[in-house]
Structure formats: C-alpha cells, structure tokens
Design a protein around this motif. Structure first.
Motif, mmCIF file in Angstrom:
data_model
loop_
_atom_site.group_PDB
_atom_site.id
_atom_site.type_symbol
_atom_site.label_atom_id
_atom_site.label_comp_id
_atom_site.label_asym_id
_atom_site.label_seq_id
_atom_site.Cartn_x
_atom_site.Cartn_y
_atom_site.Cartn_z
ATOM 1 N N ALA A 1 -10.980 1.065 -9.270
ATOM 2 C CA ALA A 1 -9.799 1.359 -9.231
ATOM 3 C C ALA A 1 -8.901 1.306 -10.672
ATOM 4 O O ALA A 1 -9.438 0.508 -11.477
ATOM 5 C CB ALA A 1 -8.727 0.609 -8.319
ATOM 6 N N GLU A 2 -8.189 2.212 -10.915
ATOM 7 C CA GLU A 2 -7.445 2.335 -12.421
ATOM 8 C C GLU A 2 -6.121 1.584 -12.208
ATOM 9 O O GLU A 2 -5.278 1.715 -11.696
ATOM 10 C CB GLU A 2 -7.184 3.898 -12.590
ATOM 11 C CG GLU A 2 -6.858 3.918 -13.919
ATOM 12 C CD GLU A 2 -6.497 5.764 -14.257
ATOM 13 O OE1 GLU A 2 -5.753 5.777 -15.397
ATOM 14 O OE2 GLU A 2 -7.085 6.352 -13.575
ATOM 15 N N ARG A 3 -6.298 0.624 -13.368
ATOM 16 C CA ARG A 3 -5.039 -0.176 -13.398
ATOM 17 C C ARG A 3 -4.046 0.171 -14.186
ATOM 18 O O ARG A 3 -4.489 0.601 -15.460
ATOM 19 C CB ARG A 3 -5.405 -1.698 -13.574
ATOM 20 C CG ARG A 3 -4.543 -2.707 -13.918
ATOM 21 C CD ARG A 3 -5.316 -4.070 -14.023
ATOM 22 N NE ARG A 3 -4.232 -5.096 -14.039
ATOM 23 C CZ ARG A 3 -4.571 -6.539 -14.101
ATOM 24 N NH1 ARG A 3 -5.968 -6.804 -14.077
ATOM 25 N NH2 ARG A 3 -3.605 -7.560 -14.271
ATOM 26 N N THR B 1 2.383 -4.095 -11.635
ATOM 27 C CA THR B 1 1.019 -3.650 -11.714
ATOM 28 C C THR B 1 0.988 -2.520 -10.707
ATOM 29 O O THR B 1 1.261 -2.905 -9.430
ATOM 30 C CB THR B 1 -0.137 -4.555 -11.935
ATOM 31 O OG1 THR B 1 -0.030 -5.431 -12.911
ATOM 32 C CG2 THR B 1 -1.624 -3.803 -11.887
ATOM 33 N N ILE B 2 0.330 -1.301 -10.944
ATOM 34 C CA ILE B 2 -0.201 -0.336 -9.877
ATOM 35 C C ILE B 2 -1.666 -0.175 -10.188
ATOM 36 O O ILE B 2 -2.212 -0.092 -11.198
ATOM 37 C CB ILE B 2 0.441 1.032 -9.787
ATOM 38 C CG1 ILE B 2 0.607 1.759 -11.117
ATOM 39 C CG2 ILE B 2 2.064 0.659 -9.382
ATOM 40 C CD1 ILE B 2 1.264 3.174 -11.163
ATOM 41 N N PHE B 3 -2.309 0.125 -9.105
ATOM 42 C CA PHE B 3 -3.933 0.608 -8.938
ATOM 43 C C PHE B 3 -3.811 2.024 -8.401
ATOM 44 O O PHE B 3 -3.357 2.268 -7.223
ATOM 45 C CB PHE B 3 -4.549 -0.213 -8.412
ATOM 46 C CG PHE B 3 -5.085 -1.481 -9.113
ATOM 47 C CD1 PHE B 3 -6.006 -1.465 -9.799
ATOM 48 C CD2 PHE B 3 -4.152 -2.830 -8.937
ATOM 49 C CE1 PHE B 3 -6.585 -2.572 -10.532
ATOM 50 C CE2 PHE B 3 -4.725 -3.600 -9.513
ATOM 51 C CZ PHE B 3 -5.639 -3.686 -10.389
ATOM 52 N N THR B 4 -4.347 2.988 -9.033
ATOM 53 C CA THR B 4 -4.622 4.387 -8.481
ATOM 54 C C THR B 4 -6.252 4.545 -8.332
ATOM 55 O O THR B 4 -7.071 3.755 -8.586
ATOM 56 C CB THR B 4 -4.022 5.549 -9.363
ATOM 57 O OG1 THR B 4 -4.748 5.314 -10.601
ATOM 58 C CG2 THR B 4 -2.690 5.425 -9.465
ATOM 59 N N ARG C 1 0.926 -1.065 -0.060
ATOM 60 C CA ARG C 1 0.021 0.061 -0.002
ATOM 61 C C ARG C 1 0.947 1.353 0.002
ATOM 62 O O ARG C 1 1.707 1.596 1.060
ATOM 63 C CB ARG C 1 -0.803 0.058 1.133
ATOM 64 C CG ARG C 1 -1.906 -1.117 1.096
ATOM 65 C CD ARG C 1 -2.937 -0.595 2.491
ATOM 66 N NE ARG C 1 -2.135 -1.036 3.598
ATOM 67 C CZ ARG C 1 -2.484 -0.390 4.838
ATOM 68 N NH1 ARG C 1 -3.211 0.586 5.020
ATOM 69 N NH2 ARG C 1 -1.676 -0.635 5.876
ATOM 70 N N LEU C 2 0.786 1.974 -1.202
ATOM 71 C CA LEU C 2 1.686 3.364 -1.157
ATOM 72 C C LEU C 2 0.613 4.383 -0.772
ATOM 73 O O LEU C 2 -0.485 4.425 -1.399
ATOM 74 C CB LEU C 2 2.047 3.481 -2.580
ATOM 75 C CG LEU C 2 2.546 4.838 -2.670
ATOM 76 C CD1 LEU C 2 3.922 4.857 -1.957
ATOM 77 C CD2 LEU C 2 3.204 5.068 -4.267
ATOM 78 N N LEU C 3 1.139 5.283 0.422
ATOM 79 C CA LEU C 3 0.353 6.161 0.739
ATOM 80 C C LEU C 3 1.166 7.598 0.535
ATOM 81 O O LEU C 3 2.290 7.654 1.319
ATOM 82 C CB LEU C 3 -0.028 6.238 2.341
ATOM 83 C CG LEU C 3 -0.672 4.978 2.968
ATOM 84 C CD1 LEU C 3 -0.839 5.053 4.448
ATOM 85 C CD2 LEU C 3 -1.989 4.748 2.279
ATOM 86 N N VAL C 4 0.753 8.233 -0.365
ATOM 87 C CA VAL C 4 1.412 9.331 -0.918
ATOM 88 C C VAL C 4 0.742 10.809 -0.532
ATOM 89 O O VAL C 4 -0.561 10.797 -0.787
ATOM 90 C CB VAL C 4 1.819 9.271 -2.442
ATOM 91 C CG1 VAL C 4 0.692 9.064 -2.947
ATOM 92 C CG2 VAL C 4 2.922 10.504 -3.145
ATOM 93 N N GLN C 5 1.415 11.751 0.120
ATOM 94 C CA GLN C 5 1.023 12.987 0.236
ATOM 95 C C GLN C 5 0.360 13.608 -1.022
ATOM 96 O O GLN C 5 1.006 13.770 -2.093
ATOM 97 C CB GLN C 5 2.013 13.975 0.719
ATOM 98 C CG GLN C 5 1.145 15.163 1.638
ATOM 99 C CD GLN C 5 2.036 15.536 2.992
ATOM 100 O OE1 GLN C 5 3.209 15.053 3.210
ATOM 101 N NE2 GLN C 5 1.340 16.439 3.796
ATOM 102 N N GLU C 6 -0.796 14.239 -0.910
ATOM 103 C CA GLU C 6 -1.801 14.450 -1.953
ATOM 104 C C GLU C 6 -1.007 15.553 -2.850
ATOM 105 O O GLU C 6 -0.842 15.522 -4.120
ATOM 106 C CB GLU C 6 -2.934 14.912 -1.676
ATOM 107 C CG GLU C 6 -3.994 15.312 -2.563
ATOM 108 C CD GLU C 6 -5.451 15.615 -1.890
ATOM 109 O OE1 GLU C 6 -5.775 16.912 -2.024
ATOM 110 O OE2 GLU C 6 -6.291 14.768 -1.497
ATOM 111 N N VAL D 1 -2.466 2.416 -4.670
ATOM 112 C CA VAL D 1 -1.956 3.662 -4.227
ATOM 113 C C VAL D 1 -3.270 4.497 -3.442
ATOM 114 O O VAL D 1 -4.025 4.563 -4.218
ATOM 115 C CB VAL D 1 -1.394 4.470 -5.539
ATOM 116 C CG1 VAL D 1 -0.794 5.999 -5.154
ATOM 117 C CG2 VAL D 1 -0.313 3.754 -6.151
ATOM 118 N N LEU D 2 -2.874 4.994 -2.388
ATOM 119 C CA LEU D 2 -3.802 5.979 -1.831
ATOM 120 C C LEU D 2 -3.101 7.364 -1.564
ATOM 121 O O LEU D 2 -1.770 7.212 -1.333
ATOM 122 C CB LEU D 2 -4.334 5.006 -0.436
ATOM 123 C CG LEU D 2 -4.918 3.636 -0.735
ATOM 124 C CD1 LEU D 2 -3.982 2.776 -0.443
ATOM 125 C CD2 LEU D 2 -5.997 3.795 0.594
#
Length: 474
Positions: free
Chosen positions: A352-354, A371-374, A294-299, A394-395
């Motif tokens: 989610a967008e793949r 693969t990543i999901f946004t 789980r990637l938590l990235v600052q907006e 990705v959140l």
C-alpha cells in the motif's frame, strides 16, 4: 500564498490539582492499597501521580460495600435516585474545565475535544438517565422492572470519563450499585469523579472505584457477588470475559473493537465528506472503537476526493494536547504507539502507498503523524485489523452493491458512514450494512438518547437511550 501561523493558546494546568498519590474509593472513602503504580502524561512522559493497585482483597471489599449499599439504594423511589444523578450532572458541568484539563493530561487528547465533546456528553448522560429514574415502568421493559444488584464495570482509556458516564448513569438510575475499574493508563478522571460523588452526597458504597491493571479487572468480572458485567475494550479481552461469565447467570454487555467503513458516493458533497472523513479517523487520534478507519470511495471521484483530503490533512495541527489550537494530540501509551507503528509498517511492506503531511512531532512523548494508505485491498492487514490510531485505509468501489459487500467484509460490525445526496440511497444502503450505528452525511455524532453497540466481534448489548436501561434491569 502565505499562511497565518497559529500562536500558542495553552489551557492552564494550574486549574486542576493533582495529588501526589491516590487510593482506592471504597464505601465513600479513599483508602490505601499495598501496591501502587504511576500514571504518566503521554505528551511528555512526565509522571502525573501515583495510584493504588487494587489486590483481590480490595475488590472483595469494594463489592461487599456495593452489596451493602444496594439494599437501601434500590429501595429509594426513582425520584429520589434522580435527585442524586441531577446533582452529579450539575457538579460535572460546574467543574468541567478542571475535568477537561485532567482528561487531556492523563489521556493525551486535545483540550478542545475534552472540553467541547467529552464533558458536555458526560453531563448529558447523567441528566438523561436522571430523567428515566422514576419512569422505568414506562420504558417498555415490563410492568415491574427491578435492578440486578452489583454492577462490575471495566472501562477503556480512549474516553475515560465518557465511558464511565455511559455505564454508571444507567446503573444508578435503575437502582443498581457499582464497582468500576478504569484503565490503568487513565485512572485520574474516574478518581476525580469519586470526589464528585462525595460532593453530591451520594450514599457510601453506591459507587466504588478500584484502580489497577488487567488482573484487577479480571477479578472484578469473575467475582461471585457481581450480578452484571459491562465492558468496553478490545475484542480479545471481551472474548475472555464472555467465557468467564458463561453459565454464571451474570448479565453481560460488551462493546468491543471496530473497523468501520466510511462510504463516499459520487454525488456526495466533497468538502463536507472530507470533513467527515477527517473527523471519522483523526478525532481523538483515531483512538475510537467506531472510527471510520476504512474509506470506501466511488472510483469516479477517488482522485478528486483524495486531493482534497490531503490538502485538508496538511492543515491539521499535531502537538501539545493543552493547546486550544491542537487537532491531534498524543498517542495514549508507548504500547499503543508501537502497535500503530508496526501495523503501518506492515501496510507499506504489503504494497500500500503511505502518505502523511509534513508535520514536526515533539521530541518527547508518544506521537504519530496522521497517515493515509492508498492502493489498499481487502487482503491487506491494515484493512482487516483495528489499528486504533490516526491511520486511514482507502479502498475504491464502482457500484453500491460492491460498496456494501466491501463494507460488510469484516469480522467487526460497530459503525459505518454513508455520504450521498440521495435519501433513498442512504436508506437502501444503511439497511444492508451490518453495523450497530450508521451515520448519514456525518460521523462520530453521539447523543445520550440514542443506543450504541455492535454486531459480530464488536460485541453485543446496547448502551445509551432507553435500550441502555435494559442491561441493568431484571
């Protein structure tokens, strides 16, 4: 701009000899079993060899051999036990190239990971615990720490030889004897290790290796003459083991699943963070309990970081595990590939967008593109369930408090990562994360001197470091 293509750089298969069949290693000797099963190369689905399938009577023999050996092994001075562990460590170093090739063939992981990560750490664990063998009374575990007896150990398929080292090295250093069951899809490096034990002149019965499937492991765990159980694997099986040993007096450590949060703050160095994200989720095809899935990235930096991450993912090379240029190897089994595929399809279905980079996958074998999901929310299954593959959810978050809340919003608690230039923020956030291991500005770094383990559904107990001795001492 044109890119240089990498020419194939294959490691030779010929440096390791794989026998047509392997028996059970009990009391210092290989012996046959009534039934067998095949182990295959996940990169091309070719059969590697035939392996003995241990029945209950075989496990009985192995435990009996370990019990007999315990009397003399535990009576040895720690300095004498240490000599055997040092000898094993040196042999592992000398034969590391053979073992790295064998591990990549049986498991599917890239040879550069087997060679540069797994094997050095395997030897380091034996060296480290050899050093503790004659110093146990100084470990802070009481003035007269004593071994428990026979340890029943069950290891997974993602790091077969490394998980063996995590368990066998402290068990032997503290004077216990071992019956180990490797995963059914990756038994070969454990059987190779049996030969290492013989080469080191380890007394018969001190280490016994029984191969088989879930029933073999279950019988070992439930055996009445086993004093200590160590298991690394799925949370579901861990629950079953905890129930089976409850009230028996057996000591138990469980290292189970994870859904780690990799938190990137707005002041983090983007390029360094991207490398950590890639290592966190695509190392060993994502077959890592503590993977940063789980990637938590600052907006405020999400768009910039994702652009950089996609650019980096486009350079990852998927293919032959024995090619030294390969970054992502084969998925370990058809069953695991099916689970990764199913959960990824559910992620897309849930909105989610793949995204995956363009990459050609081999025609044979078990493969899955990175693969990543946004656009992922906390409600998505891909954000809640362990996929155990090269899939990143990705959140985003706005404040440190929100990052901590989202990171802790999981039934797991094995690991986490923090990316920021502020030391005070690292300490403040790490203190609030409910995870056994928290990495700062790095990810997936391991050392035999450092304890590893989880909270909640990620299990209990610690392996590695001085803490790893405690589980094997009364």
């Amino acid at each position: 701009m044109s890119l240089f293509e990498y020419a194939p750089a294959p490691e030779s298969r010929s440096i390791v000899d794989i026998a047509p069949s392997y028996g059970l290693f009990i009391d210092g000797e290989f012996g046959e079993a009534k039934d067998t099963f095949k182990t295959i190369n996940p990169a091309d689905e070719e059969v590697l060899t035939e392996v003995a399938l241990a029945a209950p009577e075989d496990v009985d023999r192995a435990v009996a051999a370990a019990r007999r050996a315990f009397e003399s092994w535990s009576a040895l001075p720690g300095s004498e036990r240490a000599k055997y562990l040092f000898r094993i460590a040196r042999i592992l170093q000398e034969r590391s190239r053979e073992l790295a090739v064998l591990e990549s063939l049986d498991n599917g992981k890239p040879i550069k990971e087997s060679r540069d990560v797994d094997l050095p750490l395997v030897a380091a664990h034996f060296f480290y615990y050899a050093g503790w063998a004659d110093k146990l009374k100084y470990a802070g575990l009481g003035p007269d720490p004593r071994p428990l007896g026979v340890a029943g150990q069950v290891i997974p398929w993602n790091f077969p030889l490394l998980m063996l080292a995590w368990k066998i090295a402290p068990a032997l250093a503290t004077g216990n004897t071992v019956v180990l069951k490797p995963a059914e899809t990756t038994p070969l490096s454990a059987l190779f290790f049996a030969d290492v034990c013989r080469q080191a002149d380890l007394p018969p019965g001190v280490v016994n290796i029984v191969t088989g499937a879930g029933d073999t492991g279950r019988y070992l765990v439930e055996h009445p003459d086993v004093n200590k159980v160590a298991f690394t694997g799925s949370t579901e099986v861990g629950r079953q083991i905890a129930r089976s040993v409850a009230g028996t007096g057996k000591k138990l450590t469980l290292e189970l699943g994870g859904k780690a949060a990799n938190i990137v703050f707005d002041d983090a160095p983007i390029d360094q963070a991207v490398e950590g994200i890639v290592n966190g989720i695509f190392f060993n095809q994502g077959h890592v309990c503590c993977a940063g899935s789980r990637l938590l990235v600052q907006e405020s930096i999400a768009e910039e970081l994702l652009t950089s991450l996609k650019r980096r993912m486009a350079t990852l090379r998927v293919g032959d595990p024995l090619d030294k240029n390969t970054d992502i190897g084969a998925i370990n089994s058809r069953a695991q590939l099916d689970r990764i595929t199913e959960l990824s399809e559910i992620g897309a279905t849930e909105g989610a967008e793949r995204w995956s980079p363009e990459c050609s996958l081999p025609d044979r074998g078990f493969w899955f593109a990175p693969t990543i999901f946004t656009g992922v929310t906390q409600a998505h299954r891909i954000a809640r369930e362990e996929i155990f593959g090269p899939v990143l959810s990705v959140l985003t978050f706005r404040t440190p408090a929100e990052a901590v809340e989202k990171a802790n919003n999981t039934p797991y608690g094995l690991s986490a990562g923090i990316w920021t230039e502020k030391g005070s923020r690292i300490l403040a956030v790490a203190d609030k994360l409910r995870a056994g291991v928290v990495w700062a500005n790095t990810f997936n770094k391991f050392d035999p001197t450092s304890p590893f383990g989880g909270y909640k559904e990620s299990g209990y107990g610690r392996e590695g470091g001085r803490h790893g001795l405690e589980a094997y001492l009364a």
